[in-house]
Enzyme design. Structure first.
Site, short mmCIF file in Angstrom:
data_model
loop_
_atom_site.label_atom_id
_atom_site.label_comp_id
_atom_site.label_asym_id
_atom_site.label_seq_id
_atom_site.Cartn_x
_atom_site.Cartn_y
_atom_site.Cartn_z
N ASN A 247 -16.74 14.46 -12.50
CA ASN A 247 -15.90 14.57 -13.69
C ASN A 247 -14.41 14.58 -13.33
O ASN A 247 -13.59 13.92 -13.99
CB ASN A 247 -16.28 15.85 -14.46
CG ASN A 247 -15.51 15.98 -15.76
OD1 ASN A 247 -15.53 15.07 -16.59
ND2 ASN A 247 -14.80 17.09 -15.92
N THR A 248 -14.07 15.28 -12.28
CA THR A 248 -12.65 15.37 -11.87
C THR A 248 -12.15 14.01 -11.40
O THR A 248 -11.03 13.59 -11.72
CB THR A 248 -12.51 16.42 -10.74
OG1 THR A 248 -12.97 17.66 -11.26
CG2 THR A 248 -11.07 16.56 -10.28
N LYS B 175 0.86 -1.20 0.00
CA LYS B 175 0.00 0.00 0.00
C LYS B 175 0.88 1.24 0.00
O LYS B 175 1.72 1.42 0.88
CB LYS B 175 -0.91 0.02 1.23
CG LYS B 175 -1.79 1.29 1.29
CD LYS B 175 -2.87 1.19 2.34
CE LYS B 175 -2.47 1.68 3.70
NZ LYS B 175 -2.29 3.15 3.80
N LEU C 164 -9.62 9.54 -3.12
CA LEU C 164 -10.13 10.65 -3.92
C LEU C 164 -11.52 11.09 -3.45
O LEU C 164 -12.34 10.26 -3.02
CB LEU C 164 -10.18 10.26 -5.41
CG LEU C 164 -8.87 10.45 -6.18
CD1 LEU C 164 -7.78 9.54 -5.69
CD2 LEU C 164 -9.08 10.27 -7.67
N ASP D 83 -14.00 14.34 -4.95
CA ASP D 83 -14.16 15.59 -5.70
C ASP D 83 -15.42 15.44 -6.57
O ASP D 83 -16.16 14.46 -6.41
CB ASP D 83 -12.90 15.84 -6.56
CG ASP D 83 -12.64 17.32 -6.82
OD1 ASP D 83 -13.62 18.04 -7.13
OD2 ASP D 83 -11.49 17.75 -6.72
N GLY E 179 1.06 -2.27 8.86
CA GLY E 179 2.17 -1.34 8.71
C GLY E 179 3.26 -1.63 9.72
O GLY E 179 4.14 -2.48 9.50
N ARG E 180 3.21 -0.94 10.86
CA ARG E 180 4.31 -0.97 11.84
C ARG E 180 4.71 -2.36 12.33
O ARG E 180 5.91 -2.59 12.53
CB ARG E 180 3.97 -0.02 13.00
CG ARG E 180 4.14 1.44 12.58
CD ARG E 180 3.40 2.39 13.47
NE ARG E 180 1.95 2.26 13.32
CZ ARG E 180 1.06 3.01 13.97
NH1 ARG E 180 1.49 3.93 14.81
NH2 ARG E 180 -0.23 2.85 13.76
O1 C5P Z 1 1.08 0.78 11.22
P1 C5P Z 1 -0.33 0.24 11.12
O2 C5P Z 1 -0.42 -1.25 10.99
O3 C5P Z 1 -1.24 0.81 12.18
O4 C5P Z 1 -0.82 0.82 9.70
C1 C5P Z 1 -2.14 0.72 9.27
C2 C5P Z 1 -2.32 1.39 7.93
O5 C5P Z 1 -3.71 1.40 7.61
C3 C5P Z 1 -1.87 2.86 7.91
O6 C5P Z 1 -1.41 3.14 6.58
C4 C5P Z 1 -3.15 3.61 8.19
O7 C5P Z 1 -3.15 4.91 7.66
C5 C5P Z 1 -4.18 2.73 7.48
N1 C5P Z 1 -5.55 2.88 7.98
C6 C5P Z 1 -5.90 2.65 9.30
N2 C5P Z 1 -7.21 2.80 9.69
C7 C5P Z 1 -8.15 3.17 8.82
C8 C5P Z 1 -7.82 3.41 7.48
C9 C5P Z 1 -6.49 3.24 7.09
O8 C5P Z 1 -5.05 2.28 10.11
N3 C5P Z 1 -9.41 3.27 9.22
#
Ligand code: C5P
Length: 232
Positions: free
Chosen positions: A67-68, A32, A62, A64, A210-211
């Site tokens: 059309n955009t 992602k 996104l 908007d 993520g982390r």
């Molecule tokens: O580091 P971590 O596992 O918390 O990352 C989760 C990812 O999912 C991040 O990119 C965060 O912005 C995204 N996200 C989230 N909760 C949401 C929507 C997106 O944690 N409701």
């Protein structure tokens, strides 16, 4: 539809992003790319990560006029990404226009996912600032149904909501779920978390992590652990 683990590449530069991908010992996970990395490096970073053999979810949310959004989605489809998203709050006409813009001349297109209400929006904030005076979970489910009605492929939600979304929108409607942590890991700023194994039981289609992977001592091992727990 096969389940998969998506790594949130929440890093601020090409060099950090590529160094992280190099640390994965040859694994080619679904990645992602969010606003931070995209705004720092532009479309080139998407092409580069695709060229390395990864699937890419471009998380630009996104919102908007139709059309955009339609014209912008055409540009994203040319980038050959696999999944993109928008805010369902932009309305059904915007979501339908997005799908049209996203569809390539050969009929293929990336998956299109909707954000319902951001997790930073509380019930109180929604009522006071957005003047939406309904229970938050009802609003989320309504937006999910609107997204499904417009022909989108799924929504971002908590694994805890995955079953309810599938019940309302159909089993094939995808649930992309962040808020995933290992049972023995740090929670960080995520309020409601589930393990990859629990997300699987709850019916998530994709987990976004993520982390727990980015900050692991051995990111490749952390990724494999997620896949083993979630995909099996
Ligand atoms: O580091 P971590 O596992 O918390 O990352 C989760 C990812 O999912 C991040 O990119 C965060 O912005 C995204 N996200 C989230 N909760 C949401 C929507 C997106 O944690 N409701």
């Amino acid at each position: 539809m096969s389940k998969d683990v998506i790594i949130a590449l929440d890093l601020d530069s090409r060099s950090r992003a590529l160094a992280f991908l190099d640390s994965l010992s040859g694994e080619k996970p679904f990645i992602k790319i969010g606003m931070e990395l995209y705004f720092a490096e532009g479309p080139a970073i998407v092409r580069e990560i695709k060229a390395r053999g990864h699937k890419v979810f471009l998380d630009l949310k996104l919102h908007d006029i139709p059309n955009t959004v339609k014209r912008s989605m055409s540009r994203l489809a040319e980038l050959d990404v696999d999944m993109v998203n928008l805010h369902a709050a932009g309305g059904t006409a915007m979501m339908e226009a997005a799908l049209e813009g996203l569809t390539r001349p050969d009929g293929t297109r990336p998956l299109l996912i909707a954000v319902t209400q951001l997790t930073s929006i509380s019930q109180e904030r929604m009522e006071r600032e957005l003047l939406i005076e309904k229970p938050l979970d009802q609003v989320v489910m309504h937006y999910a149904k609107c997204a499904a009605g417009a022909g989108l492929d799924g929504v971002v939600c908590s694994p805890l909501e995955a079953g309810k979304v599938h019940g309302a929108c159909g089993g094939g409607f995808l649930t992309i779920t962040p808020g995933v942590r290992f049972a023995d890991g740090e929670t960080g700023d995520q309020a409601r978390v589930t393990t990859p194994a629990r997300a699987r039981e709850l019916g998530s289609d994709y987990i976004v992590v993520g982390r727990p992977i980015l900050q692991a001592a051995d990111p490749a091992a952390a990724y494999r652990r997620c896949v083993a727990e979630f995909v099996g």
